[in-house]
Design a protein around this motif. Structure first.
Motif, PDB file in Angstrom:
ATOM      1  N   GLY A  31      74.921   8.287  15.486  1.00  0.00           N
ATOM      2  CA  GLY A  31      76.244   8.871  15.307  1.00  0.00           C
ATOM      3  C   GLY A  31      76.302   9.829  14.141  1.00  0.00           C
ATOM      4  N   ALA A  32      77.460  10.443  13.978  1.00  0.00           N
ATOM      5  CA  ALA A  32      77.659  11.443  12.924  1.00  0.00           C
ATOM      6  C   ALA A  32      77.429  10.832  11.548  1.00  0.00           C
ATOM      7  CB  ALA A  32      79.067  12.021  13.027  1.00  0.00           C
ATOM      8  N   MET A  33      76.741  11.564  10.698  1.00  0.00           N
ATOM      9  CA  MET A  33      76.521  11.103   9.330  1.00  0.00           C
ATOM     10  C   MET A  33      77.814  11.173   8.525  1.00  0.00           C
ATOM     11  SD  MET A  33      73.170  10.414   8.431  1.00  0.00           S
ATOM     12  CE  MET A  33      72.767  11.194   6.860  1.00  0.00           C
ATOM     13  N   ASP A  34      78.570  12.257   8.685  1.00  0.00           N
ATOM     14  CA  ASP A  34      79.835  12.444   7.979  1.00  0.00           C
ATOM     15  C   ASP A  34      80.952  12.285   9.006  1.00  0.00           C
ATOM     16  OD1 ASP A  34      82.098  13.295   6.625  1.00  0.00           O
ATOM     17  OD2 ASP A  34      81.098  14.969   5.626  1.00  0.00           O
ATOM     18  N   VAL A  35      81.417  11.059   9.187  1.00  0.00           N
ATOM     19  CA  VAL A  35      82.385  10.773  10.238  1.00  0.00           C
ATOM     20  C   VAL A  35      83.717  11.501  10.036  1.00  0.00           C
ATOM     21  CG1 VAL A  35      83.742   8.937  11.333  1.00  0.00           C
ATOM     22  CG2 VAL A  35      81.299   8.607  10.900  1.00  0.00           C
ATOM     23  N   GLN A 107      75.915  26.315   2.195  1.00  0.00           N
ATOM     24  CA  GLN A 107      75.983  26.713   0.797  1.00  0.00           C
ATOM     25  C   GLN A 107      76.406  25.579  -0.128  1.00  0.00           C
ATOM     26  OE1 GLN A 107      78.815  29.860   1.359  1.00  0.00           O
ATOM     27  NE2 GLN A 107      77.509  30.846   2.876  1.00  0.00           N
ATOM     28  N   HIS A 108      77.171  24.656   0.388  1.00  0.00           N
ATOM     29  CA  HIS A 108      77.576  23.473  -0.380  1.00  0.00           C
ATOM     30  C   HIS A 108      77.596  22.294   0.574  1.00  0.00           C
ATOM     31  CE1 HIS A 108      79.591  21.119  -3.541  1.00  0.00           C
ATOM     32  NE2 HIS A 108      80.200  20.542  -2.532  1.00  0.00           N
ATOM     33  N   GLY A 109      76.904  21.228   0.191  1.00  0.00           N
ATOM     34  CA  GLY A 109      76.756  20.094   1.085  1.00  0.00           C
ATOM     35  C   GLY A 109      75.444  20.188   1.845  1.00  0.00           C
ATOM     36  N   CYS A 110      75.299  19.315   2.835  1.00  0.00           N
ATOM     37  CA  CYS A 110      74.043  19.228   3.580  1.00  0.00           C
ATOM     38  C   CYS A 110      74.236  19.307   5.086  1.00  0.00           C
ATOM     39  CB  CYS A 110      73.340  17.911   3.225  1.00  0.00           C
ATOM     40  SG  CYS A 110      71.721  17.676   3.957  1.00  0.00           S
ATOM     41  N   ARG A 111      75.416  18.886   5.595  1.00  0.00           N
ATOM     42  CA  ARG A 111      75.613  18.824   7.035  1.00  0.00           C
ATOM     43  C   ARG A 111      76.971  19.407   7.432  1.00  0.00           C
ATOM     44  NH1 ARG A 111      72.583  14.404   5.481  1.00  0.00           N
ATOM     45  NH2 ARG A 111      70.677  14.135   6.718  1.00  0.00           N
ATOM     46  N   SER A 112      76.946  20.233   8.468  1.00  0.00           N
ATOM     47  CA  SER A 112      78.161  20.803   9.035  1.00  0.00           C
ATOM     48  C   SER A 112      78.317  20.324  10.468  1.00  0.00           C
ATOM     49  CB  SER A 112      78.111  22.338   8.994  1.00  0.00           C
ATOM     50  OG  SER A 112      78.029  22.814   7.671  1.00  0.00           O
ATOM     51  N   TYR A 113      79.532  20.452  10.992  1.00  0.00           N
ATOM     52  CA  TYR A 113      79.831  19.979  12.350  1.00  0.00           C
ATOM     53  C   TYR A 113      80.514  21.084  13.144  1.00  0.00           C
ATOM     54  CZ  TYR A 113      78.365  15.539  10.665  1.00  0.00           C
ATOM     55  OH  TYR A 113      77.590  14.537  10.125  1.00  0.00           O
ATOM     56  N   LEU A 114      79.916  21.392  14.291  1.00  0.00           N
ATOM     57  CA  LEU A 114      80.489  22.356  15.229  1.00  0.00           C
ATOM     58  C   LEU A 114      81.083  21.586  16.393  1.00  0.00           C
ATOM     59  CD1 LEU A 114      80.913  25.194  16.495  1.00  0.00           C
ATOM     60  CD2 LEU A 114      78.600  24.956  17.463  1.00  0.00           C
ATOM     61  N   ASP A 279      81.970   5.583   0.951  1.00  0.00           N
ATOM     62  CA  ASP A 279      81.142   6.584   0.276  1.00  0.00           C
ATOM     63  C   ASP A 279      79.985   7.092   1.120  1.00  0.00           C
ATOM     64  OD1 ASP A 279      82.652   6.742  -2.014  1.00  0.00           O
ATOM     65  OD2 ASP A 279      81.489   5.261  -3.127  1.00  0.00           O
ATOM     66  N   LEU A 280      79.800   6.553   2.320  1.00  0.00           N
ATOM     67  CA  LEU A 280      78.705   7.027   3.176  1.00  0.00           C
ATOM     68  C   LEU A 280      78.823   8.512   3.523  1.00  0.00           C
ATOM     69  CD1 LEU A 280      78.102   4.005   5.574  1.00  0.00           C
ATOM     70  CD2 LEU A 280      76.408   5.082   4.074  1.00  0.00           C
ATOM     71  N   PRO A 281      80.022   9.045   3.826  1.00  0.00           N
ATOM     72  CA  PRO A 281      80.106  10.481   4.098  1.00  0.00           C
ATOM     73  C   PRO A 281      79.669  11.339   2.912  1.00  0.00           C
ATOM     74  CG  PRO A 281      82.052   9.364   4.915  1.00  0.00           C
ATOM     75  CD  PRO A 281      81.306   8.362   4.091  1.00  0.00           C
ATOM     76  N   ARG A 282      79.889  10.866   1.701  1.00  0.00           N
ATOM     77  CA  ARG A 282      79.455  11.622   0.524  1.00  0.00           C
ATOM     78  C   ARG A 282      77.934  11.688   0.466  1.00  0.00           C
ATOM     79  NH1 ARG A 282      81.696   8.985  -4.518  1.00  0.00           N
ATOM     80  NH2 ARG A 282      80.489  10.690  -5.439  1.00  0.00           N
ATOM     81  N   VAL A 283      77.274  10.581   0.802  1.00  0.00           N
ATOM     82  CA  VAL A 283      75.814  10.577   0.823  1.00  0.00           C
ATOM     83  C   VAL A 283      75.306  11.544   1.887  1.00  0.00           C
ATOM     84  CG1 VAL A 283      73.750   9.164   1.132  1.00  0.00           C
ATOM     85  CG2 VAL A 283      75.753   8.206  -0.019  1.00  0.00           C
ATOM     86  N   ALA A 284      76.016  11.625   3.012  1.00  0.00           N
ATOM     87  CA  ALA A 284      75.610  12.525   4.097  1.00  0.00           C
ATOM     88  C   ALA A 284      75.573  13.971   3.643  1.00  0.00           C
ATOM     89  CB  ALA A 284      76.558  12.374   5.277  1.00  0.00           C
ATOM     90  N   GLN A 285      76.346  14.313   2.630  1.00  0.00           N
ATOM     91  CA  GLN A 285      76.410  15.693   2.159  1.00  0.00           C
ATOM     92  C   GLN A 285      75.514  15.960   0.945  1.00  0.00           C
ATOM     93  OE1 GLN A 285      77.566  17.951   3.869  1.00  0.00           O
ATOM     94  NE2 GLN A 285      78.995  16.959   5.262  1.00  0.00           N
ATOM     95  N   LEU A 286      74.712  14.988   0.547  1.00  0.00           N
ATOM     96  CA  LEU A 286      73.786  15.190  -0.566  1.00  0.00           C
ATOM     97  C   LEU A 286      72.507  15.856  -0.071  1.00  0.00           C
ATOM     98  CD1 LEU A 286      74.178  11.789  -2.456  1.00  0.00           C
ATOM     99  CD2 LEU A 286      75.160  14.010  -3.072  1.00  0.00           C
TER     100      LEU A 286
END
Length: 327
Positions: A31-35, A107-114, A279-286
């Motif tokens: 599933g999505a890392m950043d829900v 540019q900021h973060g690690c994962r984007s969602y389309l 805090d899991l979504p924050r880790v997804a963006q590291l």
């Protein structure tokens, strides 16, 4: 409706809420890392049933849309261009048939969602359209997208807030990403794990006093952390026990591993901590090289923060729905 993958980007895969209730069979969630980012992307295109979106890691793909489509891009800040037009992030956009969408580096973060109105369509596997890259389960035989793939879009009525045409359009309003991307860089809340007391005194102190760096070897299964070496008072002989996203394990190297979306359902390393789910979504963006600090928390606080986040998110989802209806 379908989309041609011209270039795949660094690592892009289809993800939804993941597979629940199959741990007893040895199947993880994925599933999505950043829900929250995934849910907000779907909301911005009018999806309401947990449709699959494309999770993009660090550098995005190039996609050609065969038919008219309504899209939204959330999560990490990424440059998105429809043909030669720069698209605003975190809002709803209309792309006419034939549009070439270029998603650049994050540019900021690690994962984007389309997200695409109608969702990315594929045959569900155990009730989910998520790709488990580690177990090779899900769309495209459980792999990331590749050049030459054709991604199918589910059927959905045209978005009433856009009139079909030959030009790219975007709404004049969007969402503020800052509350969802952890710009403040606050410490991650960690509860003591079952084997926390097996750490020696210096390691117990270091876990909450020193910082760790996200290793370049991290992935959707777990974030490996470089930093202070953590040691046990004595070697442990363990049988495998249950694990889940957020479990902090300590392998023999002494460098902890924080399990993420594709966490195995069991593990044999000592479980020294459990990250608060909020805090899991924050880790997804590291990103690799980013610093991580832990602070100690308790179950009651972790649950309260999760409830508050969910209430805030639900209010925003309702507001998006109302705003789209009135646009």
């Amino acid at each position: 409706m379908s989309i041609d993958v011209i270039k795949p980007g660094l690592l892009s895969s289809l993800q939804d809420a993941g597979r629940r209730s199959y741990a007893s069979l040895g199947v993880g969630r994925a599933g999505a890392m950043d829900v929250p980012a995934w849910r907000l992307a779907n909301a911005l295109v009018g999806n309401t049933s947990g449709e699959a979106a494309l999770e993009i890691t660090l550098a995005g793909p190039m996609l050609r849309f065969r038919q008219d489509a309504v899209i939204a891009v959330t999560g990490g800040v990424i440059e998105a261009r429809a043909d030669d037009q720069l698209l605003p992030p975190w809002t709803s956009c209309f792309l006419p048939a034939g549009t070439l969408l270029r998603l650049g580096g994050i540019q900021h973060g690690c994962r984007s969602y389309l997200a695409v109105r109608g969702g990315f369509d594929s045959a569900p596997v155990l009730g989910s359209r998520s790709t488990d890259l580690h177990a090779c389960i899900g769309p495209l035989d459980g792999r990331a997208i590749q050049a030459g793939d054709v991604l199918t879009i589910g059927e959905r009525a045209a978005a009433p807030w856009f009139h079909s045409g030959r030009h790219v359009k975007a709404l004049r309003w969007g969402l503020d990403p800052q509350p969802w991307l952890g710009y403040a860089q606050e410490p991650l809340a960690l509860m003591r794990g079952h084997h926390y007391n097996a750490l020696d005194d210096a390691s117990q102190q270091a876990l909450f006093a020193q910082h760790f760096l996200i290793s370049k070897d991290s992935n959707r299964t777990g974030s490996r952390m470089d930093g202070a070496l953590l040691r046990l008072r004595q070697a442990l002989e363990l049988v495998s026990e249950a694990t889940l996203p957020g479990t902090l394990q300590l392998p023999p190297s002494g460098q902890p591993i924080l399990l993420l979306a594709e966490a195995p359902v069991t593990g044999g390393y000592p479980r020294i901590g459990q990250l608060a789910a909020v805090d899991l979504p924050r880790v997804a963006q590291l990103r690799p090289g980013d610093a991580v600090y832990f602070r100690e928390t308790a179950m009651d606080e972790a649950l309260q923060r999760l409830r508050e986040r969910e209430q805030s998110l639900q209010r925003l989802l309702q507001r998006i729905e109302q705003r789209l209806e009135s646009t």
